[in-house]
Design a protein around this motif. Structure first.
Motif, mmCIF file in Angstrom:
data_model
loop_
_atom_site.group_PDB
_atom_site.id
_atom_site.type_symbol
_atom_site.label_atom_id
_atom_site.label_comp_id
_atom_site.label_asym_id
_atom_site.label_seq_id
_atom_site.Cartn_x
_atom_site.Cartn_y
_atom_site.Cartn_z
ATOM 1 N N VAL A 101 132.438 64.861 73.762
ATOM 2 C CA VAL A 101 131.970 64.035 75.076
ATOM 3 C C VAL A 101 132.675 64.679 76.360
ATOM 4 N N LEU A 102 132.320 64.404 77.647
ATOM 5 C CA LEU A 102 133.394 64.905 78.991
ATOM 6 C C LEU A 102 133.025 63.505 79.605
ATOM 7 N N ASN A 103 134.492 63.812 80.458
ATOM 8 C CA ASN A 103 133.634 62.477 81.897
ATOM 9 C C ASN A 103 133.735 63.614 82.910
ATOM 10 N N SER A 104 133.594 63.604 83.531
ATOM 11 C CA SER A 104 133.751 64.485 84.910
ATOM 12 C C SER A 104 132.915 64.158 85.892
ATOM 13 N N ARG A 105 133.500 64.969 87.154
ATOM 14 C CA ARG A 105 132.674 64.831 88.439
ATOM 15 C C ARG A 105 132.268 66.092 88.649
ATOM 16 N N ALA A 106 132.527 66.822 87.348
ATOM 17 C CA ALA A 106 132.106 68.784 87.480
ATOM 18 C C ALA A 106 130.749 69.362 86.472
ATOM 19 N N GLY A 107 130.019 68.043 86.402
ATOM 20 C CA GLY A 107 128.780 68.307 85.360
ATOM 21 C C GLY A 107 127.732 67.904 85.758
ATOM 22 N N GLY A 108 126.817 68.083 85.317
ATOM 23 C CA GLY A 108 125.529 68.266 85.587
ATOM 24 C C GLY A 108 124.816 66.515 84.999
ATOM 25 N N THR A 109 124.005 65.840 86.078
ATOM 26 C CA THR A 109 123.977 64.613 86.038
ATOM 27 C C THR A 109 122.447 64.377 85.174
ATOM 28 N N MET A 110 121.395 65.178 84.878
ATOM 29 C CA MET A 110 120.737 64.959 84.096
ATOM 30 C C MET A 110 119.733 65.837 83.482
ATOM 31 N N TYR A 111 118.955 65.683 82.604
ATOM 32 C CA TYR A 111 116.947 65.909 82.542
ATOM 33 C C TYR A 111 116.236 66.307 83.526
ATOM 34 N N TYR A 112 116.064 67.114 84.262
ATOM 35 C CA TYR A 112 114.898 66.659 85.659
ATOM 36 C C TYR A 112 114.460 66.110 85.008
ATOM 37 N N GLY A 113 113.797 65.064 85.254
ATOM 38 C CA GLY A 113 111.973 65.063 84.989
ATOM 39 C C GLY A 113 111.976 63.769 83.984
ATOM 40 N N LEU A 114 113.222 63.962 82.848
ATOM 41 C CA LEU A 114 112.714 63.363 81.414
ATOM 42 C C LEU A 114 114.142 62.849 81.403
ATOM 43 N N PRO A 115 113.742 61.245 81.862
ATOM 44 C CA PRO A 115 115.142 60.021 82.180
ATOM 45 C C PRO A 115 114.630 59.296 80.508
ATOM 46 N N GLY A 116 114.168 59.576 79.649
ATOM 47 C CA GLY A 116 114.569 59.429 78.193
ATOM 48 C C GLY A 116 115.517 60.036 77.670
ATOM 49 N N VAL A 117 115.732 61.283 77.902
ATOM 50 C CA VAL A 117 116.163 62.120 77.047
ATOM 51 C C VAL A 117 117.871 61.841 78.078
ATOM 52 N N THR A 118 117.618 62.180 79.037
ATOM 53 C CA THR A 118 119.078 61.896 79.885
ATOM 54 C C THR A 118 120.180 60.364 79.940
ATOM 55 N N LYS A 119 119.186 60.186 79.607
ATOM 56 C CA LYS A 119 120.119 58.890 78.985
ATOM 57 C C LYS A 119 121.259 58.529 78.306
ATOM 58 N N ASN A 120 120.237 59.696 76.789
ATOM 59 C CA ASN A 120 120.521 59.488 75.067
ATOM 60 C C ASN A 120 121.891 60.883 75.358
ATOM 61 N N THR A 121 121.968 61.588 76.444
ATOM 62 C CA THR A 121 122.791 62.918 76.846
ATOM 63 C C THR A 121 123.832 62.221 77.682
ATOM 64 N N PHE A 122 123.634 61.994 79.001
ATOM 65 C CA PHE A 122 124.852 62.116 80.324
ATOM 66 C C PHE A 122 124.782 60.767 80.033
ATOM 67 N N GLU A 123 124.977 59.525 79.579
ATOM 68 C CA GLU A 123 125.431 58.248 80.048
ATOM 69 C C GLU A 123 126.056 57.790 78.244
ATOM 70 N N VAL A 124 126.300 58.283 77.802
ATOM 71 C CA VAL A 124 127.343 57.841 76.708
ATOM 72 C C VAL A 124 127.800 57.543 77.185
ATOM 73 N N ILE A 125 128.271 55.906 75.537
ATOM 74 C CA ILE A 125 129.765 55.210 75.768
ATOM 75 C C ILE A 125 130.080 54.731 74.711
ATOM 76 N N PRO A 126 131.122 55.558 74.681
ATOM 77 C CA PRO A 126 132.336 55.984 73.097
ATOM 78 C C PRO A 126 132.307 54.319 72.586
ATOM 79 N N VAL A 127 132.465 54.409 71.697
ATOM 80 C CA VAL A 127 132.423 52.719 70.839
ATOM 81 C C VAL A 127 133.549 52.890 69.775
ATOM 82 N N ASN A 128 134.880 52.290 69.255
ATOM 83 C CA ASN A 128 135.896 52.037 68.851
ATOM 84 C C ASN A 128 135.184 51.706 67.190
ATOM 85 N N GLN A 129 136.322 51.501 66.622
ATOM 86 C CA GLN A 129 135.773 51.780 65.083
ATOM 87 C C GLN A 129 134.965 50.203 65.081
ATOM 88 N N ALA A 130 135.574 49.477 66.010
ATOM 89 C CA ALA A 130 134.096 47.662 65.697
ATOM 90 C C ALA A 130 133.512 47.871 66.350
#
Length: 1586
Positions: free
Chosen positions: A755-784
């Motif tokens: 997974v990558l955080n960068s200003r140089a990446g795509g911003t969303m799946y156009y017109g598909l907000p539901g799928v966008t969230k799972n791909t473009f807005e991922v916040i990694p979690v630790n073991q806990a």
């Protein structure tokens, strides 16, 4: 092999050239593997002794140094892999002979080693049987012609193939091969318990002088001998013990005996055919233990439990620490970077107008034109102006800034695309580049439609040339493509553009977060989505690439990639303009024609950067021989766009080997990793001269399948060598998270998704907000489970890890991930292994697709490859079996299905790759049309529920009866109303009825009717035109019977009680002959006459009945008598031994001296012979008393009397059909209109129009008649209605059958003819069996038949569980009609013989005065008589005598009331005990499996199943074209596995009409089985599932 110890680089040059030539010949298929090895050994022979031994083993350190600087070629692969360095000639046909992205000499060697290991233990896989015509290579027009010249050779190979398979069938049957085969009992009696594998312990080790090895070995030593193997289908005589060998006909009559006896002769053919040979091979193959062994016990739980494999304690687990996010270098700030990309173009257009921006090539690879920055700027400006101001009006513009526009340009026209793209950016509309649709049905066009819809695109830009090429409707408009929104097309050629006015300037704002362009991306499921890239992302990405690749102003770049998307767009269109780079575009079409074109361009233009894929490296390498003077020293960076593919490493190495001598520096090769969502993820920076090259990772594939990184040490064969893709992009932050579930950070030694955080990446799946969230807005979690921060990351879809020095390694993609039984396998790895198995003989251009399908709660791997047009059947089959072994060895995973399709038939992606989703869709829908297929469900389906072990039966204290209760439940029994007897004789005479007491005999009834009502018409016989061709009044029938009696007495020389066979077509002659026999005191036996066009099949049955019944005489018509004595008849039976034949056509008018009256009513009236569905011929004895009570029972149930008319469309030879046709009218006096079912074949509406014309209230038919009407007239109801056909008069239409009611058929019949007035309540069914011809018959009184839904899983366990309609795994059952007067039924446990409770499944036993009095047998098997006809319950009602019907069913008390006001007990018939299949300890009814099979594909017309040595055999009739035959194999296997949890052993595809069906419309499954084993079916295809 001979060359294991040879260092090829030390060989003389001419020897190396000869070896290379040889390799090429093999790869092109011009030489066989054997010839190749021979010639190669000869060439290397002289050099072997002088060479020191070189160990080719793989290094087992994790990181081995990369490609060394000295150009020593990679070690030669022992197999037919294309040699790396030496593919340098014959360029005229090198145009991509195969996709070599996956080629790896090391891997090829590993695969060959794994296969060699298998060779010792190899089994003979049975090769499928195929009818020759089925092997037609479909779409011939678009197949590349075979390399061998003429077609006649092709045909020769087919003939050879037929001869070889015949020879093979014999060579596999050498006597040693058969030692002990016959010891395994072949009884197919369904009760043989069955789990297929777990080979029963072998009786002795099998000596195999000729190992039953894979096909090739057998074929290599095939000697065609005429040795016939021992008959495997029957046990040896010593084992048979003392059983009397009866002729099959008679033996068939006893239900108790083993059925194997029927197989000794199948219509006189000994069953030692190749079919049973192959089944035997299949069984031997399946005896090898499966990978996880199944536990053998069964917990009888009502829930179906899927076997979950226990976790293996040795599974590797990740042990490292949690990964720390990896940071890219900071993105530097350069003072003169433009504020937006359009600004860069404006700047170069103004200041460097003459500077070249783009050079396009023509099809030969020569430059076609060059577009300068000035031209690019001015044309883009024109287009922007035109788009905003010239489409529509000032007040109503068609486009506004922010609208989405499709760009439809072919790859061969990059300049038009560049202008359109920059024109859109300047007009601030959003370009959506897509592929040119080739046809309305184009593989991806429907999904592109989804993309256009989700992005709201309604306008498409294209060029004039492209527009002309688009498919048009007849009136010249552009076709509406499947799934597309309505589009407006705009041509952007310069002549159609308007020059902007002086005062117009484009608006170029500083880059912001508005969307700049949308790039399409296909998901794993095949949907195409648009990834939106914002203006700031686009700019930042260009800056990051500029920094990473160190681009300088004015450089030259050669781009071989598609410039509409991905690296081709990012480097070749965007970053290049930002840096005023001169791009030379080499379209795909040019590469096909001239694979060296890109290398020549680099050489000519002294290009600094080249942008390629592995295939381009490979093609150039193959074609490089004629380019001695090429110089690649100018290249500072060779970007390998698909360098993230683990299999790219060998292409890079091989390319370097060839071109290092042409100035290519090792450090310039730069693999990179990218994804449509995150854009560029990582790229290797060009190294400094002489710096050490990056290291490689050599990983264990076993570890990878468990998601962990392990250095490969143990098994050298299953190693994966991976090269790095450099460091993460400038300004980006990277993590590795678990690919499924929550995005938890991986450990350092774990494979995860990047997974990558960068200003140089795509911003969303156009017109598909539901799928966008799972791909473009991922916040990694630790073991806990706690988030590691707030910055959102984007999923890249790449699987990999971070190695030493923060180098990024990619091992696969999410979309190629196959999760089988909890382990991960990568589609690319499997493709590589399959390609390493000598594909050149079989696979066309290396085109292989790998995907998984979900069947029975797990993913199953399917491999589909295109087969070379000239590949032989044997080569293909051998390749398939070797791929199985290789994948099993190297990846430890079983394949579910391997299919080969004709060359060029797999759906293509726009750039010529295989469209995987579409291929998978075709596979699942049965549209793939393979020419070869191998299914291996036995090996890879390891999660079946455990087989049931039946509990020992015994009558325990729990079964104690209390009154009418069994263990707390009402006893399952039901009875018809009383058969009341009227005592007062006088009253009867006054009422003009005739009492049963007076006439116990039908012969008396007929005489009485002839006297009291002589002119009353009893019978009317109709022909195909609906005309009454023959009628019979009471007196006419009586007189005709008398004439026959007189002839019998004169010419027959008969004694009272002799048997006489009646051989007549359906009609009144048959009825007269029957009564003639009764008058003469002889016993009539009605037999269906032989079919004149099919004597060979039908006459032996007639002969059999005549022999078994010991008939003294045959009564028949003149035409039939001629047939019996004809030469054709003599070919199938001995015609010299017929008994006396009397033809009754022209008898003199004579009266017999007297009419016989039997002394008692218990005397025999007639014999009823019938062939059951299990292929058994049984004759039952019907007494006079049984006949008259049966007729009385039917009279009461159906309210039959003299003024009534009924219509009968049934066969009149046995069972209830005979009773209604011949007996009932004489007894009850009603008029019967007789319609012979055969007449319906020439006039389908005959039966229905008769019902309408005569206003019939009650009619009787068979299922075959109902099916004929449903299939043949279903579409013609409107026409019939117009002709005045009206069925509203029909009160009851009863289907006469001895089986479970066919609910689907009766319901569709009712629905179809509802429009003609047929009442929905009219159709019902009857039920009879051999021991009692009529148990149920829906009469006029009594409630309508009820329907219940039962759980199929419970039925398999012999239980009934009622469920709601629509429940999963539910089976609808219809009541079999009301129980007849005088009949009692009870449900009994067939093993304990104790009564069962309400709604329990058991055998139906019947007690009735009209039961048959016993079987008619020569040997008088008294034990069987007692068991079937006069048997008692083991407890309960010990004195009542019951007859066993042999059918399973249950009784359920319903809420409905019967005529007497009591609650109605309904009888439900589930199926014949004889027919059930016992598999895995469960009981299956064939009809249930057949119903599933028939639903599997539209082309399955009919199907039948049976078992053979514990294998389930499915026979399916194909109604479509023969090229669909192989599509059915996986679908049939899938559906039976999904719905019945059974693995199909053999799938047989046959022509329509092959499955034998008797006159009642019942399938003759045992006849079918015998024909199959005797190899008489002429199947289109037989697949043996492994």
């Amino acid at each position: 092999m001979a060359d294991r110890g040879v260092d090829l680089s030390a060989l003389p040059k001419e020897v190396r050239d000869q070896l290379a030539e040889l390799d090429l010949e093999l790869s092109e298929g011009d030489i066989t593997q054997k010839g190749y090895e021979k010639k190669r050994a000869k060439l290397l022979g002289p050099y072997i002794p002088h060479m020191p031994n070189v160990d080719l083993s793989l290094p087992d350190v994790q990181l081995s140094p990369g490609h060394s600087a000295d150009p020593s070629p990679s070690p030669e692969a022992p197999g037919p892999s294309t040699s790396s360095a030496s593919r340098h000639h014959r360029t005229h046909r090198s145009g991509g002979a195969r996709d070599d992205r996956y080629r790896s000499d090391i891997h090829t060697e590993a695969v060959q080693a794994a296969l060699a290991k298998h060779k010792e233990e190899k089994m003979a896989l049975p090769m499928p049987t195929k009818r020759r015509s089925a092997f037609v290579q479909s779409p011939v027009d678009n197949c590349t012609p075979p390399d061998t010249s003429s077609a006649s050779e092709d045909e020769g190979s087919l003939r050879r193939q037929a001869a070889l398979s015949a020879a093979l069938a014999q060579s596999l049957q050498s006597p040693d091969y058969w030692i002990n085969r016959s010891v395994q009992s072949s009884s197919t009696s369904s009760s043989a318990s069955s789990t297929l594998s777990h080979g029963e312990p072998k009786t002795q080790p099998q000596p195999q002088p000729q190992p039953a090895s894979a096909l090739a070995d057998v074929l290599a030593h095939t000697r065609i001998e005429n040795s016939v193997p021992p008959d495997v289908t029957s046990s040896t005589p010593q084992e048979r013990g003392s059983r009397v060998d009866l002729p099959p006909a008679v033996r068939g009559m006893s239900r108790g005996q083993s059925r194997s006896s029927m197989l000794d002769t199948a219509d006189g053919v000994p069953v030692n055919s190749r079919v049973s040979t192959k089944i035997q091979q299949l069984l031997n193959t399946l005896k090898r233990p499966k990978r996880p062994p199944l536990s053998e016990f069964f917990l009888d739980d009502s829930e179906e439990i899927v076997e979950v494999p226990q976790p293996d304690p040795n599974t590797p687990k990740p042990e490292g620490r949690q990964i720390i996010p990896v940071k890219g270098e900071p993105l530097g700030v350069v003072s003169n970077w433009p504020p937006a990309l359009q600004a860069a173009l404006a700047r170069w257009g103004a200041t460097q107008a003459k500077s070249p921006a783009l050079t396009a090539l023509d099809i030969t690879g020569k430059p076609l034109y060059t577009l300068t920055y000035g031209k690019l700027w001015s044309r883009s400006l024109k287009l922007a102006y035109t788009l905003l101001n010239k489409l529509g009006t000032k007040t109503e513009p068609v486009l506004r800034p922010g609208d989405r526009v499709a760009l439809v340009y072919p790859n061969s026209d990059p300049a038009m695309f560049w202008v359109a793209f920059y024109g859109c950016l300047l007009a601030e509309v959003i370009p959506v580049p897509i592929e040119v649709p080739l046809s309305r049905q184009d593989a991806g066009s429907q999904q592109i439609g989804f993309l256009l819809g989700s992005c709201g695109v309604s306008l498409a830009l294209t060029s004039e040339v492209c527009l002309k090429g688009l498919p048009k409707t007849p009136n010249g408009e552009i076709m509406q493509f499947k799934g597309w929104p309505r589009m407006k097309w705009v041509v952007t050629d310069t002549k159609y553009l308007t020059k902007p006015s002086k005062d117009w300037q484009p608006h170029i704002p500083t880059a912001n977060t508005d969307t700049a362009y949308i790039e399409y991306k296909a998901s794993k499921e095949g949907t195409v989505m648009g990834v939106a890239v914002s203006k700031i992302s686009m700019l930042t990405h260009c800056q990051a690439l500029t920094q990473a690749c160190n681009y300088c102003e004015g450089e030259t770049l050669v781009n071989v990639l598609d410039c509409k998307k991905d690296m081709g767009l990012w480097h070749g269109v965007l970053t290049s303009v930002m840096n005023r780079i001169h791009t030379i575009t080499v379209p795909y079409a040019v590469m096909k024609a001239c694979p060296m074109s890109w290398v020549q361009r680099v050489h000519i233009h002294k290009a600094r950067v080249a942008l390629v894929k592995c295939r381009d490296l490979h093609w150039a390498m193959m074609a490089h021989r004629d380019q001695r003077d090429t110089n690649l020293s100018s290249i500072r960076m060779l970007i390998v766009a698909d360098g993230a593919n683990p299999w790219s490493v060998s292409s890079c190495d091989a390319f370097l080997n060839v071109f290092q001598s042409h100035g290519l520096k090792p450090e310039v090769i730069c693999p990179c990793a990218s994804s449509p969502e995150a854009l560029t993820v990582a790229i290797r920076r060009p190294g400094a001269r002489g710096a050490p090259l990056p290291a490689r990772a050599i990983l264990s594939m076993g570890g990878l399948s468990h998601g962990v990184i392990r250095v490969n040490t143990e098994d050298k064969n299953s190693a994966l060598t991976v090269q790095d893709v450099g460091h993460v992009m400038p300004g980006a932050l990277m993590c590795i998270v678990k690919p499924d579930g929550s995005p938890q950070l991986c450990k350092t030694d774990e494979i995860g998704e990047i997974v990558l955080n960068s200003r140089a990446g795509g911003t969303m799946y156009y017109g598909l907000p539901g799928v966008t969230k799972n791909t473009f807005e991922v916040i990694p979690v630790n073991q806990a489970g706690a988030p590691i921060g707030e910055i959102p990351f984007t999923r890249t879809g790449l699987l990999g890890f971070v190695g030493p020095g923060s180098l990024v390694f990619v091992v696969g993609k999410n979309e190629g991930l196959l999760m089988v039984s909890g382990r991960r396998h990568n589609a690319d790895d499997l493709v590589a292994t399959a390609l390493a198995v000598e594909p050149v003989k079989t696979v066309y251009r290396g085109r292989i697709a790998v995907f998984s399908v979900t069947v029975f709660y797990d993913e199953r791997i399917v491999i589909v490859a295109e087969q070379r047009p000239d590949a032989s059947e044997e080569d293909s089959f051998q390749w398939m079996s070797r791929v199985l072994q290789a994948i099993d060895s190297i990846h430890q995973v079983g394949l579910y299905c391997l299919a080969l399709v004709p060359a060029n038939t797999l759906p293509k992606t726009p750039l010529g790759g295989i469209h995987i989703c579409e291929t998978k869709q075709n596979f699942l829908e049965g549209n793939l049309h393979p020419c070869n297929i191998l299914m291996c469900p036995h090996t890879c389906v390891t999660n079946l529920p455990k087989p049931r072990q039946k509990q020992p039966v015994g009558v325990g204290p729990a079964s104690i009866m209390v009154g009418n209760l069994v263990a707390g439940k009402r006893i399952a029994q039901a009875a018809g109303r009383e058969l009341g007897v009227i005592e007062d004789q006088d009253l009867i005479r006054k009422l003009c009825m005739w009492p049963t007491m007076m006439h116990q005999f039908l012969s008396e009834a007929l005489q009485w009717r002839a006297q009291t009502d002589p002119d009353h018409v009893l019978y009317v016989l109709l022909n195909a035109k609906g005309v009454a061709v023959c009628t019979a009044t009471c007196v006419q029938l009586h007189k005709r019977a008398e004439k026959i009696t007189a002839a019998l007495m004169e010419r027959g020389g008969l004694n009272t009680g002799d048997n006489v066979v009646l051989l007549y077509p359906p009609g009144i002659d048959l009825i007269a002959a029957f009564y003639g026999c009764l008058y003469a005191g002889v016993i009539p036996v009605t037999v269906r006459p032989p079919h004149p066009q099919n004597l060979a099949a039908t006459l032996p049955t007639v002969r059999m009945i005549i022999d078994v019944s010991k008939a003294a005489c045959i009564l028949t018509t003149q035409p039939l008598m001629r047939i019996l004595r004809s030469r054709e008849a003599a070919a199938s039976v001995n015609i010299k031994t017929w008994p006396t034949i009397i033809d009754t056509d022209d008898l003199p008018r004579k009266r017999p001296p007297q009419i016989y009256k039997p002394p008692t009513a218990e005397m025999l009236a007639y014999l009823d012979f019938s062939v059951s569905t299990t292929g058994m011929l049984t004759g039952v004895k019907m007494s006079h008393a049984a006949v008259s009570t049966l007729c009385r029972s039917i009279k009461l149930q159906c309210e039959l009397y003299s003024s009534r008319q009924i219509a009968i469309c049934l066969d009149p030879y046995c069972g209830l059909g005979f009773v209604l046709w011949c007996l009932s009218s004489v007894y009850s006096g009603h008029q019967s209109i007789l319609i012979p079912p055969l007449e319906l074949e020439s006039s389908l509406p005959l039966w229905l129009s008769t019902l309408s014309q005569y206003k019939i209230r009650d009619t009787f038919c068979s299922y075959s008649v109902m099916e004929l009407c449903t299939k043949g007239l279903g579409t013609q109801t409107e026409i019939l209605k117009a002709r005045g056909l009206n069925l509203s008069c029909v009160r009851s239409c009863v289907v006469i059958a001895e089986e479970r009611p066919r609910l689907a058929l009766t319901q569709s019949f009712s629905k179809l003819f509802k429009d003609l007035g047929l009442s929905s309540r009219a159709v019902s069914t009857a039920f009879g069996s051999r021991v009692n011809l009529a148990i149920c018959l829906q009469g006029t009184s009594g409630p309508d038949p009820s329907t219940v839904y039962v759980d199929m899983k419970s039925l398999r366990h012999d239980r009934v569980r009622l469920v709601e309609r629509g429940a999963p795994q539910s089976l609808p059952l219809m009541e079999s009609g009301t129980i007849l007067p005088g009949v009692r039924v009870i449900i009994v446990n067939p093993e304990t013989r104790g009564p069962l409770g309400d709604s329990h499944l058991g055998e139906i036993w019947v007690n009735s005065p009209h039961s048959a009095s016993g079987y008619y047998t020569i040997y008088g098997e008294e034990s069987l008589q007692a068991d079937h006809f006069n048997t008692r319950l083991s407890f309960g009602e010990p004195h009542t005598l019951w007859a066993r019907t042999g059918y399973l069913g249950f009784v359920k008390r319903t809420e409905l009331l019967d005529a007497s006001g009591d609650r109605h007990d309904a009888l439900f018939v589930v199926g014949s005990l004889d027919e059930t299949l016992e598999l895995r300890g469960l009981r299956y009814h064939p009809i249930d499996i057949e119903t599933s099979v028939s639903r599997a594909h539209r082309s399955i017309a009919e199907s039948a199943v049976f078992t053979w040595t514990n294998l389930l055999v499915v026979v399916a009739e194909l109604s479509g074209s023969e090229q669909e035959a192989l599509d059915l194999v996986p679908l049939v296997t899938n559906v039976v596995l999904e719905e019945h949890h059974l693995i199909v052993g053999v799938v047989v595809i046959v022509d329509p009409g092959v499955i034998p069906i008797n006159s009642r419309g019942e399938k003759q499954r045992m006849h079918l089985r015998d024909s199959f084993l005797a190899d008489q079916l002429d199947p289109i295809y037989v697949a043996y599932n492994m």
